[in-house]
Design a protein around this motif. Structure first.
Motif, short mmCIF file in Angstrom:
data_model
loop_
_atom_site.label_atom_id
_atom_site.label_comp_id
_atom_site.label_asym_id
_atom_site.label_seq_id
_atom_site.Cartn_x
_atom_site.Cartn_y
_atom_site.Cartn_z
N ARG A 44 3.53 8.22 6.39
CA ARG A 44 2.32 9.62 5.62
C ARG A 44 2.88 10.01 4.59
O ARG A 44 2.18 10.20 4.03
CB ARG A 44 1.45 9.83 6.91
N SER A 67 2.66 0.23 13.61
CA SER A 67 1.08 1.28 13.46
C SER A 67 0.00 0.35 13.52
O SER A 67 -0.62 -0.49 13.57
CB SER A 67 1.11 1.91 12.68
N TYR A 114 0.84 -1.08 0.06
CA TYR A 114 0.37 0.13 0.12
C TYR A 114 1.09 1.25 0.61
O TYR A 114 1.41 0.72 1.18
CB TYR A 114 -0.90 0.09 1.16
N ARG A 136 -5.03 -5.10 7.64
CA ARG A 136 -4.67 -6.05 7.07
C ARG A 136 -4.80 -7.10 8.68
O ARG A 136 -4.43 -8.41 8.38
CB ARG A 136 -3.92 -6.23 6.28
N LYS A 152 -3.05 7.07 -0.74
CA LYS A 152 -4.42 7.16 -0.21
C LYS A 152 -5.01 7.81 -0.98
O LYS A 152 -4.90 8.87 -2.49
CB LYS A 152 -4.09 8.37 0.58
N SER A 179 -4.48 2.71 10.24
CA SER A 179 -4.20 2.99 10.02
C SER A 179 -3.93 2.05 8.69
O SER A 179 -4.78 1.39 9.28
CB SER A 179 -2.44 2.68 10.47
N GLY A 180 -3.71 2.47 7.45
CA GLY A 180 -3.74 1.49 6.71
C GLY A 180 -3.63 -0.08 6.72
O GLY A 180 -4.72 -0.61 6.50
N SER A 181 -2.00 0.00 7.35
CA SER A 181 -1.52 -2.09 7.07
C SER A 181 -2.06 -2.27 8.45
O SER A 181 -2.03 -3.26 8.18
CB SER A 181 -0.13 -1.43 7.26
C1 2P0 Z 1 2.12 -1.30 3.90
N1 2P0 Z 1 3.42 -0.20 4.41
O1 2P0 Z 1 0.96 -2.09 2.98
C2 2P0 Z 1 2.75 -0.61 3.63
C3 2P0 Z 1 4.41 -0.42 2.47
C4 2P0 Z 1 5.23 0.61 4.45
C5 2P0 Z 1 5.70 0.35 2.95
O2 2P0 Z 1 1.42 0.78 4.86
O3 2P0 Z 1 -0.55 6.18 6.49
O4 2P0 Z 1 1.72 2.76 8.86
O5 2P0 Z 1 -1.05 5.22 8.74
O6 2P0 Z 1 -2.21 4.53 6.30
O7 2P0 Z 1 0.19 1.58 7.58
C6 2P0 Z 1 2.97 1.62 6.37
O8 2P0 Z 1 2.13 2.98 6.44
O9 2P0 Z 1 0.20 4.22 6.93
C7 2P0 Z 1 2.94 1.07 5.57
P1 2P0 Z 1 -1.17 5.01 7.40
P2 2P0 Z 1 1.15 3.44 7.57
O10 2P0 Z 1 2.41 -1.87 4.91
#
Ligand code: 2P0
Length: 329
Positions: free
Chosen positions: A195, A110, A21, A147, A24, A142-144
């Motif tokens: 972010r 996160s 990911y 999952r 956004k 947080s997006g991750s």
């Molecule tokens: C992921 N990462 O898919 C990607 C790959 C890091 C690299 O998701 O802004 O802390 O809180 O949604 O989830 C790290 O970002 O960002 C991430 P926000 P998040 O795992």
């Protein structure tokens, strides 16, 4: 809803994205630009206990025994507001979080943090959410984290809005030969948060549309590879996908990278081992540390090669882990 009279405690594990990911469509609701796919890991997890209490005048949040203040406190309080709105309650909460990530393993917390908080806070607020709704709630933090509600291989369907952007399991029990070797190259905090980094990539990389297109294909290829237990395709496409994510950052204006010199050294070690016949592929998140997807046949060799280069303590072997669980003391 009525808050529970006792704290509710939940545990969630971190995950490593195989199809990343990185960007956004909606920054407030955290709706991504592409669907992503990950493996939840067994050794790194967060325990969080939440109780909403009448007598509190503000949210009280502790992280590994320290009280949070400032931006870190506000981020959690904003998330708790989402939970309060959903449950129709107004009480403030006490939140106690403990991170079980081997000292500075350099893995994102996160994902496990907001997944555990979504579980504990929703239940403490009196809600009983199904896993899909828990993943939608975790996404708001947080997006991750979307999952990390699920164990094993899990996906986050990008969707278009709050209702249809959610996580789902692809294979919660991973009954095939797969391990992850995590290499900690530095424990220093990163200068550019995920972010900020993904926002810059969306706004300024001329390659961004190509990223969305290839990540969408990668998602389907990796999903099929999991189904077929095809390690080679899974590893190859995951590595390519990670490199394309990092190419977005190199092609941003101003250009930036999460790699350091040791990242490049570690990548070369894995590429050489693969050329020598060991089934191993690397992936890299928003930091310099690398994770290596391996089959049993390669684990020992990958570990010893990386230990010779970066020291014994820098290398950890982890395996697929479970989804969100509630803990009763
Ligand atoms: C992921 N990462 O898919 C990607 C790959 C890091 C690299 O998701 O802004 O802390 O809180 O949604 O989830 C790290 O970002 O960002 C991430 P926000 P998040 O795992």
């Amino acid at each position: 809803m009525k808050p529970t009279t006792l704290p509710v405690k939940a545990r969630a594990h971190t995950n490593i994205a195989l199809v990343k990911y990185w960007g956004k469509k909606d920054e407030d609701l955290i709706i991504p630009q592409n669907s992503s796919l990950s493996l939840t890991l067994d050794q790194f997890y967060t325990d969080t206990a939440v109780q909403f209490r009448d007598e509190l005048a503000a949210d009280q949040i502790t992280f590994n025994g320290r009280t949070l203040t400032g931006d870190a406190q506000r981020k959690i309080s904003r998330f708790l507001n989402v939970v309060r709105d959903l449950a129709g309650i107004t009480e403030f909460a006490s939140v106690e979080t403990t991170n079980h990530v081997p000292t500075a393993a350099g893995l994102a917390s996160s994902a496990s943090g907001f997944a555990a908080l979504a579980g504990a806070a929703s239940r403490a607020a009196g809600l009983q959410l199904a896993p899909r709704d828990l993943s939608r709630l975790a996404r708001r933090g947080s997006g991750s984290a979307t999952r990390s509600i699920f164990g094993g291989f899990a996906a986050w369907q990008m969707g278009h809005n709050d209702e249809d952007s959610y996580g789902y399991p692809i294979a919660e029990n991973v009954n095939w030969d797969i391990a992850v070797v995590a290499v900690v190259l530095t424990t220093a905090a990163k200068k550019i948060s995920s972010r900020q980094g993904m926002r810059a990539a969306v706004k300024t990389s001329p390659y961004y549309p190509a990223w969305v297109q290839t990540a969408t294909q990668d998602f389907e290829t990796v999903r099929k590879a999991i189904n077929d237990k095809d390690f080679e395709t899974l590893g190859h496409v995951s590595e390519e996908n990670a490199m394309r994510m990092h190419a977005l950052n190199l092609s941003a204006d101003p250009s930036f990278t999460y790699f350091n010199a040791d990242t490049l050294r570690a990548m070369a070690i894995i590429t050489d081992l693969r050329a020598a016949g060991y089934p191993c592929y690397f992936t890299i998140d928003a930091g310099p540390n690398i994770k290596v997807l391996c089959q049993k046949l390669a684990v020992e060799k990958v570990v010893s090669s990386l230990q010779s280069a970066f020291g014994e303590d820098a290398v950890l072997v982890v395996h697929p882990g479970p989804g969100l669980t509630f803990i009763t003391d």
